[in-house]
Design a protein around this motif. Structure first.
Motif, PDB file in Angstrom:
ATOM      1  N   GLN A 233       0.829  -1.178   0.000  1.00  0.00           N
ATOM      2  CA  GLN A 233       0.000   0.000   0.000  1.00  0.00           C
ATOM      3  C   GLN A 233       0.878   1.248   0.000  1.00  0.00           C
ATOM      4  O   GLN A 233       1.957   1.260   0.570  1.00  0.00           O
TER       5      GLN A 233
ATOM      6  N   ASP B 208      -8.937  -2.648   5.859  1.00  0.00           N
ATOM      7  CA  ASP B 208      -8.144  -1.591   5.235  1.00  0.00           C
ATOM      8  C   ASP B 208      -8.285  -0.351   6.114  1.00  0.00           C
ATOM      9  O   ASP B 208      -9.388   0.077   6.427  1.00  0.00           O
TER      10      ASP B 208
ATOM     11  N   ARG C 230      -7.443   2.087  -3.994  1.00  0.00           N
ATOM     12  CA  ARG C 230      -6.783   1.863  -2.705  1.00  0.00           C
ATOM     13  C   ARG C 230      -5.766   2.947  -2.399  1.00  0.00           C
ATOM     14  O   ARG C 230      -5.130   2.921  -1.357  1.00  0.00           O
TER      15      ARG C 230
END
Lengths: 770, 356
Positions: free
Chosen positions: A2, B295, A57
């Motif tokens: 990420q 997340d 994301r």
């Protein structure tokens, strides 16, 4: 891996670049997805769509840019939805696809896909809508990142809007009922709000302001849920009251966030219907004091009041409902609580809350003056101890507060009936007070209100107070004096308008005290410091009348001075009496300019002076000289004449007083001269002489003194009489029946005296009467 | 590139609360950290050289100048309808292999077809059913745990194509076929044509065995509170401790205390294969599934759902101490990653079984 959380403020250029990169990648993956769509290859469709969705994301983009990216993928997801629908027609069950998309390893793409399939799944009715919805909203918990979570849930909200098992919806029944729909939306709302509130804690503190701005841009994503709730057919008043509102408010209160609380309260007020608000006022208002102290709750409440008053205005038949739920006391109660709960609220906030409340009352409760007064009273309470309001904004609101009832009722009298009105005004600074006074006067003028009623009331009230003074009785002069002093102290606070009414009775009570002291024959000078003396009482009197003179109330003070002078004279206090006279004369010279008032005052002075015998020759001369001087200076000749002949009495005081016949005669002669001059003036200006009134009056004076002493010769009277008779018969003289009657009765008196047969009759004998 | 020796993961003191079992979270630096047992420094499966050699042995007869005089075929009865198992070979190819259950009868026929103009003289024909465990590190050695023989023919000559039916009825095949990193368990039919002057003609035919287990009577949930003092406390719950291969793992994670900035959280399914015994034990761990379940950073009080479908993953039942040679165990590893990429994890064993 990420991307790391956004560290610093990124420039707009960087943002543009990142967005462009992400867009390009979405485009790229979408291309392969389309190919797979065309080939009906579900594995590849899922693979490439997941890759495409992985672009969401990112943590790099600002909310605004993220929104653009979201919209781009949103369009692609519509096509995906069509594909899923066709896929289920090709024999693959929706349940299968629903499971299949959950094999995606990353949660965000997985949930976007799940929502997309879920939408198809509900539409197919292969599973109850409520179950799918519940699953989607539950699974979405996995995304805890504020922005990503907000957009995901926003997507969920978007695709589910037309699939809620609402009343009348095709999904009602087996798909669930409106309770399920409400529960779903409420849960999504709650979670979205939590995420939204949490957004402020993302990233470094120094960017907080920027973040709050960004956060504000996303608020409608959260508010949308409330909108959806309000659109549900099945949400009736009962459900709103028992379920929807309490749950929404619970979240609003518990999130403890200023931005969210303000926005959401406003949102609730805007999206739900007015009659719901009216019926749930207590609950809604009950939440207000529980909000963060920094929330601008006054604006929220003002809006609510504004809406409800419009509602009342639009349909007068709901006014009954307002009464029934007692909207006013709920609002006013809430205003108090909110102000208490927010100790840092600036004064302007508190006042403007009252303005809103007042406006509400004026619109909804037109005839409830008592409510208006209550609002003003509450505001006064808030202002208590604050003195004059200095904050200019607060002052402005105060003026608004005071102007509102004027505008509404267009009648100052009505407004002045409000007992708290003036109390609010007291808190205005002088400038503003003046402004307000102008507003009041303008209102009076523009609405041509007659305010006499009020003045009369006031007099009546004050007269009552004055009468009360006379009820203050105590036999002990000491105590009595104390009472009077205390009373004066209190009255002094009443302001000039009241003093006119309240001081005179005090003066008379004090004079009464003087008389009782005199009767007790107390020493002139008080022995002890505490004991009351004549001197002290006169000092008190002096101060009291002086205070009255300061108002100014010259004529009244003059009368009182004279009263005091006479009393002092009676007590043998020459200097005191002289002082009082002096004060009276000063007032006469400086304050009394109206000629009619001058005449009256002069008559009083003369009368009093005549009766006051305490003076020695010197003082007396000074005072009488002054009085005669004033007499000659009166404006109108008849007034001069009358004053002058009245002055003659100053020189003729019987029973031990002066009897200066020469000066009496002098006065009378002068009076005659003036009367003559008056007559001539009259004929010069009007062509006719005035009535002979003055001459007849002077004749009477002559007769009076003729009987008293020897300075008047009967020939003089004879001459005067003939003059009068001749003139009265003259053509040029104005005839007045009253004067004729007066003369006739004077003549009758002379004849009567002639016939009495005593020493006086002898003197009258030489006077000839026709 | 081989993985270096990984230092044992940091142990952190953890606090337990209430009735939940005492647990601990470990913190490590690498995703493939093991669970605290001694780490083997062995290479990754794909780099393991011995397997190539092993494969050479499978092609058991050479085709050359002295080629066999006949073709030997082994056919299972009901081959058309028999279920097949897809087996992944070392080279990545997937082949389909007949599938049997533990108590099945293994029957069929052997067909010997002499090449034209040749005859086969033999000292007898036999068929064996073998169950073998093959340990790769122990080169060349394998153990037969099952061995059954059927004589098909007496010594003689085969001049033309000849078929021999065979049957091993209700064979006890208690272990499942398994292709692991360091170990293989296989079942094979072996036909041997014994010859006196030449090498025996041998033909193999692999088949696959599955064993079904009943639904377990007791299947408790796994519930535990773990944490790092004053830093992170979570409570997790998996609804079951035993899962069949197509099962779904359902559970939730409840955050009791969060003082670190968590970036995401994932659930891993790991397989640990232990071979050998005592000091010669070798452990090989593989992460079969990496499934992101959260997340972003949660706050205290959040509860995160878990739903993981096991069907997409290539799992086997749990094997415990198979013939004292090896074990295969499965673990659920909950991994939290913070913004500095530190990993906090807690591993829990689950039992896998094959449901009919």
């Amino acid at each position: 891996m990420q991307a790391p959380e956004q560290e610093a403020v990124t420039s707009a250029e960087e943002q543009e670049k990142w967005l462009a990169d992400a867009m390009a990648l979405v485009q790229h993956h979408a291309f392969y997805m389309h190919r797979a769509l065309d080939a009906n290859n579900i594995r590849d469709v899922l693979k490439f769509s997941a890759q495409m969705l992985s672009e969401l994301r990112t943590s790099k983009l600002s909310p605004q840019k993220y929104y653009e990216l979201y919209m781009r993928t949103f369009d692609e997801l519509r096509q995906l939805e069509v594909f899923f629908r066709e896929e289920s027609k090709r024999g693959r069950t929706n349940a299968d696809i629903y499971e299949l998309v959950q094999h995606a390893g990353n949660i965000l793409p997985r949930l976007y896909l799940l929502c997309t399939v879920g939408s198809v799944y509900i539409k197919s009715k292969e599973a109850p809508a409520k179950d799918v919805l519940k699953d989607l909203v539950e699974m979405s918990r996995g995304v805890q990142h504020p922005i990503r979570g907000l957009f995901l849930r926003s997507y969920l909200s978007q695709i589910s809007r037309d699939k809620l098992p609402d009343v009348g919806s095709p999904y009602e029944g087996e798909g669930g009922n409106v309770m399920d729909a409400v529960e779903f939306v409420l849960q999504n709302f709650t979670e979205m709000n939590k995420l939204w509130v949490r957004m402020q804690h993302q990233g470094p503190v120094r960017d907080k302001e920027k973040r709050e701005k960004e956060r504000s841009e996303l608020r409608d994503l959260v508010g949308k849920n409330l909108h959806v709730l309000s659109q549900l057919e099945g949400v009736d008043l009962e459900m709103y009251r028992d379920l929807v509102l309490p749950r929404v408010l619970e979240q609003v209160v518990n999130c403890k966030d200023e931005l969210a609380q303000y926005y959401l309260m406003d949102c609730i007020i805007q999206v739900f219907p007015d009659d719901f608000h009216l019926q749930t006022l207590e609950t809604l208002l009950g939440a207000c004091p529980q909000l963060q102290p920094t929330v601008d709750i006054k604006t929220v409440m003002s809006q609510l009041m504004e809406r409800l008053s419009k509602y009342a205005a639009a349909s007068p038949d709901v006014l009954y409902e307002f009464q029934q739920v007692d909207a006013f006391s709920k609002f006013s109660q809430s205003v108090v609580e909110v102000i208490e709960a927010q100790p840092d609220m600036p004064l302007v906030g508190a006042v403007s809350l009252h303005v809103s409340l007042l406006t509400f009352v004026l619109r909804v409760y037109v005839d409830r003056l008592d409510y208006v007064d209550l609002v003003l009273g509450a505001c006064v309470k808030k202002l208590e101890g604050k003195g004059k309001v200095k904050d200019s904004k607060a002052t402005k609101q105060l003026v608004a507060l005071l102007s509102a009832p004027l505008e509404k009722y267009k009648d100052v009298v009505v407004v002045l009936k409000l007992s708290n009105y003036a109390r609010v005004m007291e808190h205005l600074d002088y400038e503003t007070n003046k402004v307000m006074a102008v507003v009041l006067i303008q209102s009076v003028l523009s609405n041509s209100t007659m305010i006499t009623v009020d003045e009369e009331d006031f007099q009546e009230e004050q007269n009552l107070v004055a009468r009360l003074v006379h009820m203050l009785v105590n036999d002990d002069p000491e105590q009595m004096f104390q009472i009077l002093t205390t009373a004066r102290k209190h009255f002094a606070q009443g302001g000039p308008r009241r003093l006119q009414y309240t001081l005179p009775p005090l003066v008379f009570e004090a004079l009464k005290l003087v008389r009782s002291l005199q009767a007790q024959d107390l020493p002139e000078e008080g022995e002890g410091s505490g004991s009351v003396s004549l001197k002290k009482v006169f000092q008190f009197l002096h101060q009291t009348v002086e205070a009255l003179a300061m108002i100014p109330a010259a004529e009244l003070s003059l009368r009182l001075y004279l009263q005091c002078a006479e009393a002092a004279g009676d007590c043998g206090l020459e200097p005191v009496a002289y002082e009082f006279f002096t004060q009276a004369f000063v007032l006469y010279e400086e304050e009394i300019s109206d000629s009619k008032a001058q005449v009256t005052a002069l008559q009083l002075i003369i009368g009093t002076l005549q009766r006051t015998r305490v003076f020695g020759v010197e003082n007396r001369d000074t005072l009488t000289h002054k009085a005669t001087g004033y007499s000659a200076k009166l404006l109108k000749k008849p007034d001069q004449c009358r004053a002058v002949y009245a002055c003659s009495h100053l020189f003729w005081v019987e029973d031990g007083g002066t009897t200066d016949g020469e000066r009496v005669l002098l006065c009378l002669k002068r009076a005659l001269r003036i009367a003559n001059a008056a007559q001539q003036m009259s004929s010069a200006t009007r062509g006719t002489s005035g009535p002979m009134t003055l001459f007849v009056e002077i004749l009477n004076k002559y007769l009076y003194y003729f009987e008293k002493g020897t300075m008047i010769q009967s020939t003089v009277i004879q001459g005067l009489l003939e003059l009068i008779v001749t003139d009265m018969q003259s053509e040029s003289t104005t005839h007045d029946p009253e004067v004729d009657a007066f003369l006739a009765s004077t003549v009758r008196y002379i004849q009567f005296q002639k016939q009495k047969g005593d020493s006086i009759a002898e003197r009258y004998a030489s006077i000839q009467v026709q | 590139m081989c993985c270096p020796e990984v230092p044992p993961p940091e142990m952190l003191t953890l606090r337990s609360r209430g009735s939940a079992r005492k647990g601990e979270l470990r913190r490590g630096t690498h995703a493939d950290d093991d669970d605290g047992f001694g780490m083997s420094g062995r290479a990754k499966p794909s780099n393991f050289p011995s397997r190539t050699t092993t494969r050479g042995r499978e092609k058991n007869f050479l085709v050359g100048a002295f080629g066999p005089p006949c073709k030997v075929g082994i056919e299972f009865s009901n081959a058309e309808t028999r279920k097949q198992a897809s087996v992944k070979k070392e080279n990545g190819q997937v082949v389909m292999v007949p599938l049997f259950l533990g108590q099945d009868s293994v029957a069929g026929e052997v067909r010997i077809e002499p090449l034209p103009g040749k005859k086969v003289e033999h000292l007898g024909v036999k068929i064996e059913l073998l169950g073998q465990i093959e340990l790769y590190f122990d080169r060349g050695s394998f153990y037969d745990f099952t061995s059954l023989v059927r004589e098909l023919d007496v010594p003689g000559e085969i001049l033309e194509c000849k078929t021999y039916p065979f049957e091993f009825s209700t064979v006890e095949m208690q272990y499942e076929s398994y292709n692991g990193v360091n170990v293989r368990l296989r079942y094979v039919l072996k036909v041997t044509i014994s010859r006196s002057y030449a090498t025996n003609i041998v033909e193999y035919r692999d088949f696959w065995v599955h064993n079904y287990s009943p639904q377990p009577d007791i299947n408790n949930s796994i519930k535990m509170e773990v944490g790092i003092e004053d830093c992170l406390h979570i409570e997790f719950e998996y609804s079951k401790s035993k899962y069949h291969l197509k099962d779904v793992i359902v559970g939730k994670i409840y955050f009791l205390l969060v003082r670190i900035k968590i970036k995401h959280m994932e659930l891993e399914v790991r397989r640990r294969e232990s071979t050998g015994s005592g000091p010669n034990t070798y452990n090989e761990s593989e992460t079969l599934a990496k499934y992101e379940i959260m997340d972003g950073a949660p706050v205290r009080g959040e509860s995160i759902p878990i739903r993981l479908f096991l069907s997409p993953y290539d799992l086997t039942p749990t094997y415990r101490n198979i013939n004292n040679k090896f074990s295969v165990k499965y673990y659920l590893n909950l991994v939290l990653v913070d913004e500095e990429d530190r990993r906090y994890f807690k591993q829990q064993e689950i039992t896998m079984y094959r449901l009919e």
